[in-house]
Design a protein around this motif. Structure first.
Motif, PDB file in Angstrom:
ATOM      1  N   ALA A  22      -0.878  11.958   4.364  1.00  0.00           N
ATOM      2  CA  ALA A  22      -0.979  10.591   3.845  1.00  0.00           C
ATOM      3  C   ALA A  22       0.268   9.785   4.191  1.00  0.00           C
ATOM      4  O   ALA A  22       0.172   8.607   4.575  1.00  0.00           O
ATOM      5  CB  ALA A  22      -1.182  10.629   2.329  1.00  0.00           C
ATOM      6  N   ASN A  52       0.445   6.488   6.770  1.00  0.00           N
ATOM      7  CA  ASN A  52       1.070   5.249   6.334  1.00  0.00           C
ATOM      8  C   ASN A  52       2.120   4.770   7.341  1.00  0.00           C
ATOM      9  O   ASN A  52       2.277   3.568   7.575  1.00  0.00           O
ATOM     10  CB  ASN A  52       1.707   5.447   4.961  1.00  0.00           C
ATOM     11  CG  ASN A  52       2.123   4.132   4.329  1.00  0.00           C
ATOM     12  OD1 ASN A  52       1.368   3.171   4.311  1.00  0.00           O
ATOM     13  ND2 ASN A  52       3.338   4.081   3.821  1.00  0.00           N
ATOM     14  N   ARG A  91       0.121   3.657  10.816  1.00  0.00           N
ATOM     15  CA  ARG A  91      -0.721   2.473  10.832  1.00  0.00           C
ATOM     16  C   ARG A  91       0.062   1.178  11.053  1.00  0.00           C
ATOM     17  O   ARG A  91      -0.542   0.133  11.327  1.00  0.00           O
ATOM     18  CB  ARG A  91      -1.514   2.378   9.535  1.00  0.00           C
ATOM     19  CG  ARG A  91      -0.696   2.051   8.305  1.00  0.00           C
ATOM     20  CD  ARG A  91      -1.580   2.001   7.070  1.00  0.00           C
ATOM     21  NE  ARG A  91      -0.825   1.618   5.885  1.00  0.00           N
ATOM     22  CZ  ARG A  91      -1.358   1.517   4.674  1.00  0.00           C
ATOM     23  NH1 ARG A  91      -2.654   1.770   4.519  1.00  0.00           N
ATOM     24  NH2 ARG A  91      -0.615   1.169   3.649  1.00  0.00           N
ATOM     25  N   SER A  92       1.385   1.237  10.983  1.00  0.00           N
ATOM     26  CA  SER A  92       2.177   0.035  11.239  1.00  0.00           C
ATOM     27  C   SER A  92       2.118  -0.378  12.707  1.00  0.00           C
ATOM     28  O   SER A  92       2.354  -1.537  13.037  1.00  0.00           O
ATOM     29  CB  SER A  92       3.632   0.239  10.810  1.00  0.00           C
ATOM     30  OG  SER A  92       4.232   1.286  11.550  1.00  0.00           O
TER      31      SER A  92
END
Length: 379
Positions: A136, A140, A143-144
């Protein structure tokens, strides 16, 4: 096969092995970099003693285990430091007290016995839950910027074809060379913790110690034994507690960051080719060089794009989640693994352990009841 051909093959094997060790040395950057960059940019720790602490930790690992056992920042304490809930002084006290506690626990054989009394299904669930947590965090980060994350993940995926290839090394240095340098993120500490030193230290100890005992001792020993079965006798719960305790008690009061042996880090080193003592020695040399660089190393590390760090972390998470024990588990053990995994992901390792033991007790009760019923029907 001629003598010359045999010698050439031997040289090629040694070259591949060395390449794998160097690549594997940097395989744990996905868990190492985020915390280290954060506390350095925030100005809580000075880079020289911080990196010398990690160098000493990896040198100790190379001498004691002769295996790529990870030396990572303590995550609960690291999160408190970045959030401004724990000062450098508080981190030193918390790290030293945890280190002393681990050394005391390592001095008694009860630690090994207690750890090995935990059912394998629960350990597998704890390991898988940690994999979900890391996964997770990795997503995170990735995905930037998927245009960086996906190519990095694809290159790292080549480790499925050639496990000891220099994939982690190529990704890290490729990112530094090809991606334009950016300014380090603003991670200033949100206030001072000096006014509430004792409560902050106690809070840090209570949040970190269970995590260390489970992830950096119990699960780390299980992961190391599964990845390095021929060297399993060198990696015991008591040894992991002792080396983790020693580096914290001796080094954290001198300015090092609180450290532990993370299960995810062991999987990451192995995933990218590390198999022996060369990888931890390479990391020790890297940390010595970083310490010698001083404040300049902060700019270098902060230049590694976060999506690339996330891709490294994602591969470490996959190694923890997709284990052989997960697929080979008996059908009646899978609910135990699932309950432990879900509780670990949502509530933490301590709650995962409690949920797993409860589920295992229920499973054993059902098995006994079925056996008793079938025995009675057979009379």
């Amino acid at each position: 096969m001629s003598h010359g051909t045999t010698r050439a093959a031997s040289v090629a094997d040694r070259a591949r092995s060395l390449t794998g060790e160097i690549s594997g040395a940097f395989g744990d950057l996905g868990t190492f970099l985020p915390y280290v960059i954060a506390v350095l940019v925030a100005g809580v720790f000075a880079p020289t003693p911080l990196f010398l602490g990690f160098a000493a930790g990896y040198l100790l690992v190379a001498l004691v285990y002769r295996l790529p056992i990870a030396v990572q920042p303590m995550k609960a304490l690291g999160a408190m430091i970045v959030a401004g809930a724990l000062s450098a002084e508080g981190a030193a006290w918390a790290g030293a007290i945890i280190g002393a506690t681990l050394l005391i626990l390592a001095a008694t054989p009860r630690l090994d016995r207690a750890a090995r009394s935990i059912p394998q299904s629960v350990v597998t669930g704890l390991q898988a839950g940690l994999g979900l947590v890391l996964g997770a965090v990795a997503l995170n980060m990735m995905r930037s910027d998927w245009t960086l994350a996906l190519p990095a993940a694809a290159i790292l995926g080549l480790s499925l074809v050639w496990r000891r290839g220099p994939w982690a090394l190529l990704v890290v240095f490729g990112a530094l060379l090809l991606v334009p340098a950016s300014q380090p993120p603003d991670l200033a500490v949100a206030g001072s913790a000096d006014a509430a030193l004792v409560p902050a230290v106690l809070s840090g100890i209570m949040s970190q110690l269970p995590l260390t005992l489970l992830n950096a001792v119990v699960v780390a020993a299980a992961v190391a034994r599964s990845l390095f079965p021929q060297d399993a006798r060198r990696v015991s719960e008591r040894r992991l507690a002792a080396t983790s305790g020693l580096i914290n008690l001796a080094l954290v009061p001198l300015g090092a960051m609180p450290m532990c042996h993370g299960a995810g880090g062991i999987a990451a080193h192995h995933r990218f080719g590390a198999r022996g003592s060369v990888a931890p020695l390479v990391m020790a040399l890297f940390c010595v060089a970083a310490a010698a660089t001083g404040p300049g190393i902060v700019k270098v590390l902060a230049a590694i794009p976060l999506p690339v760090v996330g891709a490294l972390l994602a591969h470490a998470a996959a190694d923890l989640l997709l284990t052989r024990r997960m697929f080979d588990a008996r059908p009646d053990c899978r609910p135990v693994i699932g309950a432990t995994m879900i509780a670990t992901y949502f509530l933490g390792a301590l709650f995962g352990l409690v949920a797993g033991l409860a589920a295992e007790s229920l499973r054993a009760h059902i098995v006994r009841k079925r056996h008793s019923t079938s025995s009675g029907a057979g009379r």
